[in-house]
Design an enzyme around this catalytic site. Structure first.
Site, PDB file in Angstrom:
ATOM      1  N   TYR A 113       0.833  -1.206   0.000  1.00  0.00           N
ATOM      2  CA  TYR A 113       0.000   0.000   0.000  1.00  0.00           C
ATOM      3  C   TYR A 113       0.869   1.258   0.000  1.00  0.00           C
ATOM      4  O   TYR A 113       0.620   2.196  -0.772  1.00  0.00           O
ATOM      5  CB  TYR A 113      -0.904  -0.034   1.222  1.00  0.00           C
ATOM      6  CG  TYR A 113      -1.755   1.186   1.447  1.00  0.00           C
ATOM      7  CD1 TYR A 113      -2.909   1.399   0.693  1.00  0.00           C
ATOM      8  CD2 TYR A 113      -1.428   2.121   2.420  1.00  0.00           C
ATOM      9  CE1 TYR A 113      -3.702   2.510   0.914  1.00  0.00           C
ATOM     10  CE2 TYR A 113      -2.214   3.235   2.645  1.00  0.00           C
ATOM     11  CZ  TYR A 113      -3.353   3.428   1.894  1.00  0.00           C
ATOM     12  OH  TYR A 113      -4.147   4.532   2.110  1.00  0.00           O
ATOM     13  N   LYS A 167       1.042   4.167  -2.927  1.00  0.00           N
ATOM     14  CA  LYS A 167       0.728   5.574  -2.674  1.00  0.00           C
ATOM     15  C   LYS A 167       1.924   6.480  -2.974  1.00  0.00           C
ATOM     16  O   LYS A 167       1.746   7.625  -3.403  1.00  0.00           O
ATOM     17  CB  LYS A 167       0.263   5.751  -1.229  1.00  0.00           C
ATOM     18  CG  LYS A 167      -1.104   5.132  -0.950  1.00  0.00           C
ATOM     19  CD  LYS A 167      -2.204   5.709  -1.820  1.00  0.00           C
ATOM     20  CE  LYS A 167      -3.586   5.252  -1.370  1.00  0.00           C
ATOM     21  NZ  LYS A 167      -4.676   5.801  -2.221  1.00  0.00           N
TER      22      LYS A 167
END
Length: 259
Positions: free
Chosen positions: A149, A153
């Site tokens: 994740y 990002k």
């Protein structure tokens, strides 16, 4: 400051709950027409806009279908809010993350934005529109428990700067918002990332949510509300700060500090 968006047409991805739903609500309140994409649009979203579309944004063709729907419904796009994303389990560190998990996280958090942006750019260029990408404080905070994740990002943050550099001279404003922990169903819902993380620490979801601000070192002592992120979207969408290009607005409750 005038944030009136009457006459603006907007597309919001991941709009059924949390930050996405708060963003749709804020845009509609300021007079915008909103096309909202979500895998399962709920009653609350459909009450806000007649242009909600059920679509899987994590697969090729999904974001493009949402943009095509927006152009068919509203004739063009002035604002694209790339909000869809998520932080699914596992939370066991790098060696616990399979290729399949990497693929899913990158499709959901990065490629959905790539595809929606590519499809929307002709209209945004024609109208001198804006793109707001929702990243995360994890773009700058590398945590092994959410390694995929965080990497996705970080890529999204870099993508926003590249888009701003390429399309800013042609009239499209591109900026990124990086929230820290936000009190949304991502943390509190059943079968959520928050529930999975709480289970790993032997806590209830409510206990984890209560402890997160202190554990993360947030100076506010509380998670942000999704409406705070929506307020920044309004600011960037309104054109009140036209010189803001390729910027990252961090809303993290003091989490990052000197990072």
């Amino acid at each position: 400051m005038n944030l009136d968006l009457t006459g603006t047409t907007a597309v919001v991805t991941g709009a059924s709950k949390g930050i996405g739903l708060a963003t749709v609500r804020a845009l509609v309140a300021q007079g915008a027409q909103v096309v909202a994409g979500a895998r399962t649009p709920g009653e609350e979203l459909r009450a806000l806009t007649p242009h909600a579309l059920a679509v899987d944004l994590a697969v090729a063709g999904g974001p493009e279908r949402l943009i095509e729907h927006a152009r068919a419904e509203l004739g063009g796009i002035d604002l694209l809010v790339n909000n869809v994303g998520g932080n699914p389990a596992p939370f066991g560190g790098f060696l616990s993350v399979s290729d399949e998990h990497w693929d899913h996280v990158l499709e959901l958090n990065l490629m959905s934005t790539v595809r929606a942006t590519r499809a929307a750019l002709p209209s945004l260029l024609e109208r001198g529109g804006a793109i707001v990408n929702i990243a995360s404080a994890n773009a700058r905070l590398a945590q092994p428990a959410v390694v995929a994740y965080a990497a996705a990002k970080a890529a999204l943050l870099n993508l926003g700067k590249a888009l701003a550099d390429e399309f800013g001279p042609r009239g499209v404003r591109v900026n990124t918002i990086s929230p820290g922990p936000v009190l949304t169903p991502l943390w509190t819902g059943a079968d959520s990332a928050g529930e999975a993380m709480a289970g790993q620490y032997g806590l209830t979801t409510a206990e984890l949510v209560e402890q997160i601000p202190q554990l993360a070192g947030m100076t506010t002592g509380a998670m942000a509300a999704p409406e705070e992120v929506a307020a920044l979207v309004l600011l960037l969408a309104s054109g009140a700060v036209p010189s803001m290009r390729g910027a990252e607005l961090v809303l993290d409750g003091g989490l990052l500090k000197a990072i």
